[in-house]
Structures are given as structure tokens and as C-alpha cells.
Scaffold this active site. Structure first.
Site, PDB file in Angstrom:
ATOM      1  N   ASP A   1       0.846  -1.196   0.000  1.00 28.48           N
ATOM      2  CA  ASP A   1       0.000   0.000   0.000  1.00 28.48           C
ATOM      3  C   ASP A   1       0.882   1.246   0.000  1.00 28.48           C
ATOM      4  O   ASP A   1       2.067   1.178   0.329  1.00 28.48           O
ATOM      5  CB  ASP A   1      -0.975   0.005   1.191  1.00 28.48           C
ATOM      6  CG  ASP A   1      -0.302  -0.243   2.534  1.00 28.48           C
ATOM      7  OD1 ASP A   1       0.942  -0.250   2.598  1.00 28.48           O
ATOM      8  OD2 ASP A   1      -1.019  -0.436   3.531  1.00 28.48           O
TER       9      ASP A   1
ATOM     10  N   ASN B   1      -7.670   0.018  13.765  1.00 26.21           N
ATOM     11  CA  ASN B   1      -9.104  -0.210  13.523  1.00 26.21           C
ATOM     12  C   ASN B   1      -9.346  -1.543  12.812  1.00 26.21           C
ATOM     13  O   ASN B   1     -10.408  -1.781  12.272  1.00 26.21           O
ATOM     14  CB  ASN B   1      -9.684   0.933  12.673  1.00 26.21           C
ATOM     15  CG  ASN B   1      -8.979   1.061  11.333  1.00 26.21           C
ATOM     16  OD1 ASN B   1      -8.041   0.313  11.036  1.00 26.21           O
ATOM     17  ND2 ASN B   1      -9.419   1.989  10.508  1.00 26.21           N
TER      18      ASN B   1
ATOM     19  N   HIS C   1      -7.664  -2.638  10.161  1.00 27.06           N
ATOM     20  CA  HIS C   1      -7.385  -2.666   8.717  1.00 27.06           C
ATOM     21  C   HIS C   1      -6.165  -3.545   8.419  1.00 27.06           C
ATOM     22  O   HIS C   1      -5.304  -3.748   9.263  1.00 27.06           O
ATOM     23  CB  HIS C   1      -7.238  -1.249   8.129  1.00 27.06           C
ATOM     24  CG  HIS C   1      -6.008  -0.485   8.496  1.00 27.06           C
ATOM     25  ND1 HIS C   1      -5.978   0.889   8.591  1.00 27.06           N
ATOM     26  CD2 HIS C   1      -4.738  -0.879   8.778  1.00 27.06           C
ATOM     27  CE1 HIS C   1      -4.771   1.305   8.893  1.00 27.06           C
ATOM     28  NE2 HIS C   1      -3.988   0.245   9.017  1.00 27.06           N
TER      29      HIS C   1
ATOM     30  N   GLU D   1      -9.680  -0.711   4.743  1.00 31.38           N
ATOM     31  CA  GLU D   1     -10.284  -0.136   5.937  1.00 31.38           C
ATOM     32  C   GLU D   1     -11.597  -0.856   6.281  1.00 31.38           C
ATOM     33  O   GLU D   1     -12.141  -1.588   5.437  1.00 31.38           O
ATOM     34  CB  GLU D   1     -10.571   1.352   5.669  1.00 31.38           C
ATOM     35  CG  GLU D   1      -9.329   2.195   5.437  1.00 31.38           C
ATOM     36  CD  GLU D   1      -8.624   2.582   6.740  1.00 31.38           C
ATOM     37  OE1 GLU D   1      -8.592   1.779   7.693  1.00 31.38           O
ATOM     38  OE2 GLU D   1      -8.090   3.697   6.796  1.00 31.38           O
TER      39      GLU D   1
HETATM   40  C1  F6R Z   1       1.377  -0.354   6.293  1.00 32.16           C
HETATM   41  C2  F6R Z   1       0.086  -1.033   6.417  1.00 32.16           C
HETATM   42  C3  F6R Z   1      -0.765  -0.831   7.622  1.00 32.16           C
HETATM   43  C4  F6R Z   1      -0.013  -1.080   8.933  1.00 32.16           C
HETATM   44  C5  F6R Z   1      -0.920  -0.916  10.146  1.00 32.16           C
HETATM   45  C6  F6R Z   1      -0.145  -1.040  11.453  1.00 32.16           C
HETATM   46  O1  F6R Z   1       2.009  -0.711   5.070  1.00 32.16           O
HETATM   47  O2  F6R Z   1      -0.289  -1.738   5.542  1.00 32.16           O
HETATM   48  O3  F6R Z   1      -1.863  -1.698   7.523  1.00 32.16           O
HETATM   49  O4  F6R Z   1       0.537  -2.370   8.920  1.00 32.16           O
HETATM   50  O5  F6R Z   1      -1.546   0.334  10.111  1.00 32.16           O
HETATM   51  O6  F6R Z   1       0.748   0.024  11.540  1.00 32.16           O
HETATM   52  P1  F6R Z   1       1.850   0.071  12.698  1.00 32.16           P
HETATM   53  O7  F6R Z   1       2.727  -1.107  12.499  1.00 32.16           O
HETATM   54  O8  F6R Z   1       2.590   1.358  12.483  1.00 32.16           O
HETATM   55  O9  F6R Z   1       1.097   0.017  13.988  1.00 32.16           O
END
Ligand code: F6R
Length: 252
Positions: A67, A136, A138, A143
Site C-alpha cells: 500500500d 481499527n 485494517h 479499511e
Molecule cells: C502499512 C500497512 C498498515 C499497517 C498498520 C499497522 O504498510 O499496511 O496496515 O501495517 O496500520 O501500523 P503500525 O505497524 O505502524 O502500527
């Protein structure tokens, strides 16, 4: 879905990196999809160390970006592929021709999303998918509300994701509001998936993900219906689970 709980951050990174290295040893020409963010930092640090001591090579692997923020150029420090290059890709031996990223400045976002899906298709899909868990629920930028068969696309980030990402970019106004994400339609077919979850701030969402109903309101619950999924959590993240497997190091 298998759950593996480790004690602390050091063991978390070492275990995640070991799982990646074992996978690559079995299939060096794997197609990989890896996350950005705080969670995988210790895994990348360990993978770089393993590469430096010649215990792993990425020279035959392909990496497809999971992403990225829409409209944020590669030269911008907020670009997620640039982040991954700095933390990991440049420090190991991926071949540049086997790295595929979203063109975050593409005018035709739908065509760009389709291009990324066709790249994955041409490689026979994802061999190893490593994910972080959003606050959340995701996965990637899929999302709450994302459909299981949802395609690779540009999404509007939820307010919760914007707040969470503001940690990295100073204030919420600096956080891009849209992102490209590989869709659940391609993620769900990965041959193996490792979901990384660390920290007490993820304990509530991990409990919901493991023990609550499977729902599009918490896209990570879809992982429970996917083949060959391993959740790697540290003890702090697993602290609210009703039934916990033993700590990994008790079996070592
Ligand atoms: C990032 C991604 C997001 C993160 C998620 C957790 O490439 O795909 O889904 O993995 O938001 O983020 P952290 O690890 O910063 O808590």
C-alpha cells in the site's frame, strides 16, 4: 489460523525474520508483500543482519508493494515505498527489476491499481504476505467496510487511520487522506500469511480480531478464513486474549 506468542521485541523481530528466511530457503523465487509502519521494524533490522551474515538472500525474490499514499511522490519522505527502501530494500540484495511499487502520481488510479494486480497475477499471486494490524483492524489500507472480494484500488483513509498515521508525520494535516492498497481479493489468496502484532495498544483490536465475529467492519477477521495464516504477537499484544498458547520460548 495459528497463533504464536513471543516474549518481547527482540524475540518478535527474530521470530518474524526467521519465518521469512525459512520461507525463502524453501522458495527463493518467492513473490513477497511486506508492510511498512512501526510493527515490522525489528523484523527488518534482523533481516538486514541475517543478510549481512550471508544467511539469506533476496536476489531471486520479487517484492510487490502492499500500500502507499495516493498523490505522494517517491521523493517525499511520506512515500511508503521510499520508507521501505531506506529501512530494508537498499540494505539487502533485491534486484531493482523485481521491485514493483504503486505509481503514486498516476493520473488514472484505476488503471494503476489494475496494473499492480496484473503484475501479481503474472507472478502467480503472493507467496508470502506479511501484514501489520491497523488500530481499527485494517490490513494494508483495506479499511473497515472493505469487501472480501474487494479489488486493488484507491481508498479514503478513515479518521482513525489518519490519527494513527499522524504519529509519523507530526500532525493530522500532514497525513495524506487517500491510499492505494492491494485488495483483499489478492491478499486472501496468499500461499502463506504472517500477521505481526506487537504492543499493548494493539491488545484490544487483536482480541476482537481473534475472538469476535468475522465482519467487514474489522477486515483482519477475514484472515481467520484464509489458508495458512500465522499470527505472531508479543505478550503485551496478546495480553487480553481469553485463551493463549504458551509463550514460544517455553518450547525452545
Ligand atoms: C502499512 C500497512 C498498515 C499497517 C498498520 C499497522 O504498510 O499496511 O496496515 O501495517 O496500520 O501500523 P503500525 O505497524 O505502524 O502500527
Amino acid at each position: 489460523m495459528q497463533l504464536l506468542i513471543v516474549k518481547d521485541e527482540a524475540e518478535f523481530g527474530q521470530t518474524a525474520a526467521r519465518l521469512v528466511c525459512e520461507f525463502l530457503a524453501q522458495k527463493p523465487e518467492s513473490t513477497l508483500v511486506f508492510p511498512t509502519g512501526n510493527t515490522p521494524l525489528s523484523m527488518y533490522e534482523e533481516l538486514v543482519a541475517q543478510f549481512a551474515s550471508e544467511k539469506v538472500s533476496f536476489s531471486r525474490a520479487t517484492l510487490v508493494e502492499l500500500d502507499d499514499y495516493y498523490g505522494i511522490a517517491l521523493q517525499d519522505p511520506r512515500n511508503l515505498f521510499a520508507w521501505l527502501q531506506n529501512i530494508f530494500l537498499r540494505q539487502v540484495d533485491f534486484r531493482p527489476v523485481r521491485l514493483f511499487r504503486f505509481n503514486t502520481e498516476a493520473e488514472d488510479a484505476a488503471a494503476e491499481a489494475a496494473r499492480m494486480e496484473s503484475i501479481l497475477q503474472a507472478h502467480g499471486g503472493i507467496d508470502l504476505l506479511v501484514l501489520g494490524l491497523g488500530p481499527n483492524g485494517h490490513i494494508g489500507f483495506n479499511e473497515p467496510g472493505s469487501e472480501l472480494l474487494g479489488a486493488t484500488r484507491v481508498v479514503n483513509l478513515t479518521h482513525e487511520s489518519l490519527i494513527s498515521n499522524a504519529r509519523y508525520w507530526g500532525e493530522i494535516d500532514n497525513v495524506p487522506s487517500q491510499g492505494f492498497t492491494l485488495g483483499l481479493n489478492v491478499l486472501r489468496k496468499a500461499a502463506k500469511t504472517i500477521l505481526l502484532v506487537n504492543g499493548s495498544h494493539k491488545a484490544g483490536i487483536l482480541k476482537q480480531m481473534v475472538e469476535g465475529p468475522i465482519t467487514d467492519l474489522l477486515p483482519a477477521t477475514y484472515l481467520r478464513e484464509m489458508p495458512n495464516v500465522l499470527v505472531l504477537a508479543n505478550a503485551a499484544a496478546a495480553s487480553l486474549l481469553s485463551r493463549k498458547p504458551s509463550l514460544l520460548n517455553e518450547h525452545d
